[in-house]
Design an enzyme around this catalytic site. Structure first.
Site, PDB file in Angstrom:
ATOM      1  N   ASP A  20       0.932   0.724  -4.804  1.00 45.22           N
ATOM      2  CA  ASP A  20       0.434   0.037  -3.608  1.00 45.22           C
ATOM      3  C   ASP A  20      -0.325  -1.217  -4.043  1.00 45.22           C
ATOM      4  O   ASP A  20      -1.367  -1.116  -4.687  1.00 45.22           O
ATOM      5  CB  ASP A  20      -0.493   1.003  -2.841  1.00 45.22           C
ATOM      6  CG  ASP A  20      -0.685   0.601  -1.392  1.00 45.22           C
ATOM      7  OD1 ASP A  20      -0.889  -0.600  -1.135  1.00 45.22           O
ATOM      8  OD2 ASP A  20      -0.669   1.492  -0.516  1.00 45.22           O
ATOM      9  N   THR A  25       1.266  -2.095   3.849  1.00 41.96           N
ATOM     10  CA  THR A  25       1.602  -0.772   3.313  1.00 41.96           C
ATOM     11  C   THR A  25       2.642   0.009   4.122  1.00 41.96           C
ATOM     12  O   THR A  25       3.635   0.494   3.575  1.00 41.96           O
ATOM     13  CB  THR A  25       0.316   0.071   3.198  1.00 41.96           C
ATOM     14  OG1 THR A  25      -0.527  -0.585   2.260  1.00 41.96           O
ATOM     15  CG2 THR A  25       0.594   1.476   2.708  1.00 41.96           C
ATOM     16  N   ARG A  64       0.033   7.355   5.277  1.00 42.72           N
ATOM     17  CA  ARG A  64       1.262   6.603   5.551  1.00 42.72           C
ATOM     18  C   ARG A  64       2.115   6.406   4.297  1.00 42.72           C
ATOM     19  O   ARG A  64       3.329   6.253   4.392  1.00 42.72           O
ATOM     20  CB  ARG A  64       0.944   5.261   6.218  1.00 42.72           C
ATOM     21  CG  ARG A  64       0.023   4.331   5.446  1.00 42.72           C
ATOM     22  CD  ARG A  64      -0.391   3.142   6.314  1.00 42.72           C
ATOM     23  NE  ARG A  64      -1.234   2.181   5.610  1.00 42.72           N
ATOM     24  CZ  ARG A  64      -2.557   2.264   5.489  1.00 42.72           C
ATOM     25  NH1 ARG A  64      -3.200   3.286   6.023  1.00 42.72           N
ATOM     26  NH2 ARG A  64      -3.248   1.335   4.846  1.00 42.72           N
ATOM     27  N   ASP A  70      -4.319  -0.896  -4.518  1.00 41.77           N
ATOM     28  CA  ASP A  70      -4.551  -1.645  -3.280  1.00 41.77           C
ATOM     29  C   ASP A  70      -6.042  -1.701  -2.953  1.00 41.77           C
ATOM     30  O   ASP A  70      -6.577  -2.759  -2.640  1.00 41.77           O
ATOM     31  CB  ASP A  70      -3.779  -0.991  -2.128  1.00 41.77           C
ATOM     32  CG  ASP A  70      -3.876  -1.817  -0.846  1.00 41.77           C
ATOM     33  OD1 ASP A  70      -3.396  -2.963  -0.859  1.00 41.77           O
ATOM     34  OD2 ASP A  70      -4.433  -1.325   0.148  1.00 41.77           O
ATOM     35  N   HIS A  99      -8.124  -5.280  -3.093  1.00 38.21           N
ATOM     36  CA  HIS A  99      -8.857  -5.797  -1.930  1.00 38.21           C
ATOM     37  C   HIS A  99     -10.341  -5.990  -2.261  1.00 38.21           C
ATOM     38  O   HIS A  99     -10.956  -6.958  -1.835  1.00 38.21           O
ATOM     39  CB  HIS A  99      -8.779  -4.809  -0.757  1.00 38.21           C
ATOM     40  CG  HIS A  99      -7.495  -4.846  -0.005  1.00 38.21           C
ATOM     41  ND1 HIS A  99      -7.099  -5.924   0.747  1.00 38.21           N
ATOM     42  CD2 HIS A  99      -6.506  -3.920   0.122  1.00 38.21           C
ATOM     43  CE1 HIS A  99      -5.919  -5.667   1.307  1.00 38.21           C
ATOM     44  NE2 HIS A  99      -5.539  -4.461   0.931  1.00 38.21           N
ATOM     45  N   HIS A 123       3.962  -4.190  -1.562  1.00 40.88           N
ATOM     46  CA  HIS A 123       3.614  -5.600  -1.339  1.00 40.88           C
ATOM     47  C   HIS A 123       2.791  -6.067  -2.522  1.00 40.88           C
ATOM     48  O   HIS A 123       2.337  -5.246  -3.326  1.00 40.88           O
ATOM     49  CB  HIS A 123       2.793  -5.775  -0.047  1.00 40.88           C
ATOM     50  CG  HIS A 123       1.579  -4.902   0.003  1.00 40.88           C
ATOM     51  ND1 HIS A 123       0.458  -5.149  -0.756  1.00 40.88           N
ATOM     52  CD2 HIS A 123       1.321  -3.760   0.684  1.00 40.88           C
ATOM     53  CE1 HIS A 123      -0.443  -4.197  -0.511  1.00 40.88           C
ATOM     54  NE2 HIS A 123       0.053  -3.330   0.330  1.00 40.88           N
ATOM     55  N   HIS A 178      -3.267  -9.299   1.809  1.00 40.53           N
ATOM     56  CA  HIS A 178      -1.828  -9.588   1.723  1.00 40.53           C
ATOM     57  C   HIS A 178      -1.258  -9.431   3.124  1.00 40.53           C
ATOM     58  O   HIS A 178      -1.936  -8.932   4.011  1.00 40.53           O
ATOM     59  CB  HIS A 178      -1.171  -8.576   0.780  1.00 40.53           C
ATOM     60  CG  HIS A 178      -1.529  -7.167   1.132  1.00 40.53           C
ATOM     61  ND1 HIS A 178      -0.874  -6.437   2.089  1.00 40.53           N
ATOM     62  CD2 HIS A 178      -2.551  -6.370   0.703  1.00 40.53           C
ATOM     63  CE1 HIS A 178      -1.458  -5.249   2.211  1.00 40.53           C
ATOM     64  NE2 HIS A 178      -2.477  -5.182   1.393  1.00 40.53           N
TER      65      HIS A 178
HETATM   66 ZN   LIG Z   1      -3.688  -3.514   1.239  1.00 35.40          ZN
END
Ligand SMILES: [Zn+2]
Length: 550
Positions: A45, A87, A171, A309, A313, A357, A491
């Site tokens: 991720d 995501t 998810r 991820d 961030h 991503h 993103h």
């Molecule tokens: Zn993210």
């Protein structure tokens, strides 16, 4: 022309190879259709393609990334063909070969016009949490409109194949696993346990309960988080404590992080390297507990590693924290591959590693180096837009929200106030076009009439699912993010930093090599379908990447 020739060649390969095999008996025994025992999808991720090479010299010879690159097949130019690059869309696209315009997962959240409320991609109030007393398990794939490759593998073997999804994020586990999955497991950040939903089962399997009983998060936190190597060797990264980093562990953002002081604060696990470690431990336990890859029916394990991820961030992609996360992930992945060799057998399993991503640099960091960048605060923009629209149309809150780079108008309010939608859209666009960081604002349904570049237009069209999409599409200036002015990054846009992802194949029937041919995220599921001789997922628009196949 080239495409026709390629298809003809592909057809020839299929005819010649299928003439050498007897009809499918569902068995890998001699003379029957060859299939791998287990397919393992590893989605990192928030991993930009360049991370394979940015830290290459620091990856271990027996680690995950070098093993995959040296013994596997790398598709070096794999792009995401839609927006928003987030995501939920990424995980869905990888496992369906489809795009939001078809599969319906248009963001992590979207506006539900029927219920007049925000809808989370996997939320499902009709089901219950299994494994804790929180709401974190009220989830299912009900909003996903198409089949996944896991569904197709299950259909192809009359449901004798098993499909399991695992991720810290719900998810990241649910959408890859699909509708007919045997199970999906994610992390409850209130209890520190791995949980599921009554959509799949009425009780957790013993292997999940055993794993939860170990309280691994507490054990990991007791070890604190220091850098894997001496701090002064992290020369690929900015100094440890930068003003544009968030500070999830207190007043500073520098090593060592005394996680032992945060035992019991389970919500912090995802922003530590142990988020990856625990996810791969759950993956191993699933393989053993569910006997994945143990019989003749190909199973699928979809693993998503959510931690990069959270770290990207929070600290930014150029931080020591991000570098350390990838160096440690490399080791964890090497360990996981060795486990697979032992448990399933070398050459018996097929792995792909990709990402949902990438990510933009931190705007404040780019500006330090004279690279133009900035951020747009969506809630401030929404407030200002509503105020200006009220001045003109005498009606409050005509904009219901700005999400996924789209402006949603309140359709009920427009009707009640008897306002012309066209007039409101025209005014809103003239306001939005003047905002810093906004390159274009267009009415989504007029996309085809705009003079936008064809690649961007295609990406936006692939992201448009009218019953869940907004009214106005915003196109940001490059390097601009939707977020906070001073800290962190994100993103979601079409630009290469968000849309160029790694894709490496390894194991069963993969010949080592690489291609720089342009491939797409949508090609992953059709490639697996082609290798396994099963039907492509129902919304697939991708093409098998034939170069990977031995
Ligand atoms: Zn993210």
């Amino acid at each position: 022309m080239f495409r026709i020739a390629l298809s003809a060649a592909l057809l020839f390969v299929f005819i010649t190879s299928s003439s050498q095999i007897t009809p499918n008996t569902g068995s890998n025994k001699q003379g029957s259709l060859p299939r791998p025992k287990l397919v393992i999808g590893i989605v990192v991720d928030q991993m930009r393609w360049d991370y394979l090479y940015r830290y290459y010299d620091r990856y271990a010879e027996d680690g995950g990334f070098k093993t995959l690159l040296k013994q596997g097949f790398a598709c070096e130019n794999t792009l995401i063909p839609y927006t928003p690059t987030v995501t939920a869309c990424g995980h869905t696209c990888i496992y369906t070969g489809s795009v939001p315009a078809i599969h319906g997962i248009t963001g992590n959240d979207w506006w539900n016009y029927d219920l007049n409320e925000l809808e989370y991609c996997t939320a499902d109030n009709s089901v219950k949490t299994i494994g804790s007393t929180t709401e974190a398990g009220k989830m299912s794939p009900k909003n996903l409109m198409v089949t996944t490759i896991g569904d197709e593998i299950r259909l192809a073997t009359n449901f004798r194949s098993k499909v399991i999804g695992i991720a810290l994020k719900d998810r990241g586990a649910i959408l890859p696993a699909g509708h007919s999955a045997n199970g999906a497991y994610w992390y409850d950040d209130k209890t520190g346990d791995w949980i599921s939903s009554s959509y799949y089962e009425t009780d957790l399997p013993a292997w999940v309960k055993d794993l939860n009983a170990k309280k691994l998060t507490d054990t990991y936190f007791a070890q604190d988080w220091n850098t894997l190597y001496p701090l002064d060797t992290y020369t690929q990264s900015t100094p440890d404590d930068e003003p544009f980093e968030f500070k999830p562990f207190g007043t500073t953002a520098n090593f060592p992080y005394k996680l032992s002081a945060f035992i019991g604060k389970y919500g912090l696990l995802p922003v530590t390297p142990y988020g990856n470690t625990i996810t791969l431990e759950v993956a191993k336990a699933a393989i053993q507990g569910e006997k994945l890859g143990a019989d003749d029916f190909t199973d699928l394990l979809a693993v998503s590693l959510s931690t990069p991820d959270y770290v990207g961030h929070t600290f930014g992609p150029n931080s020591v924290e991000a570098e350390d996360i990838f160096l440690r992930l490399d080791r964890d992945l090497g360990d996981f591959l060795r486990f697979l060799d032992k448990q399933v057998g070398k050459g018996e399993y097929l792995v792909f590693l990709s990402a949902d991503h990438g990510v933009d640099q931190v705007p404040a960091f780019l500006r330090q180096h004279q690279i133009p960048a900035g951020s747009v605060n969506a809630s401030t923009m929404e407030e200002q837009l509503n105020a200006q629209l009220k001045d003109k149309f005498k009606s409050d809150k005509l904009v219901i929200g700005i999400m996924n780079y789209q402006v949603y108008l309140d359709r009920n309010k427009l009707n009640e106030a008897r306002l012309s939608r066209d007039a409101v859209l025209k005014e809103a666009i003239s306001i939005l076009q003047k905002q810093p960081g906004i390159s274009r604002a267009i009415v989504l349904e007029n996309l085809s009439e705009t003079t936008l570049n064809a690649e961007i237009k295609n990406a936006l069209a692939n992201g448009d699912y009218p019953s869940r999409s907004g009214d106005i599409q915003l196109i940001f200036q490059p390097q601009w993010i939707e977020g906070f002015e001073s800290r962190g990054t994100t993103h979601g846009v079409w630009n290469p930093y968000d849309a160029h992802i790694p894709l490496v194949w390894y194991g069963w029937n993969i010949s080592p090599g690489k291609t720089n041919r342009q491939t797409f995220m949508t090609d992953i599921a059709p490639t697996i379908a082609s290798m396994l001789h099963v039907q492509m997922p129902s919304g697939s628009i991708g093409h098998p990447i034939t170069e990977t196949i031995k």
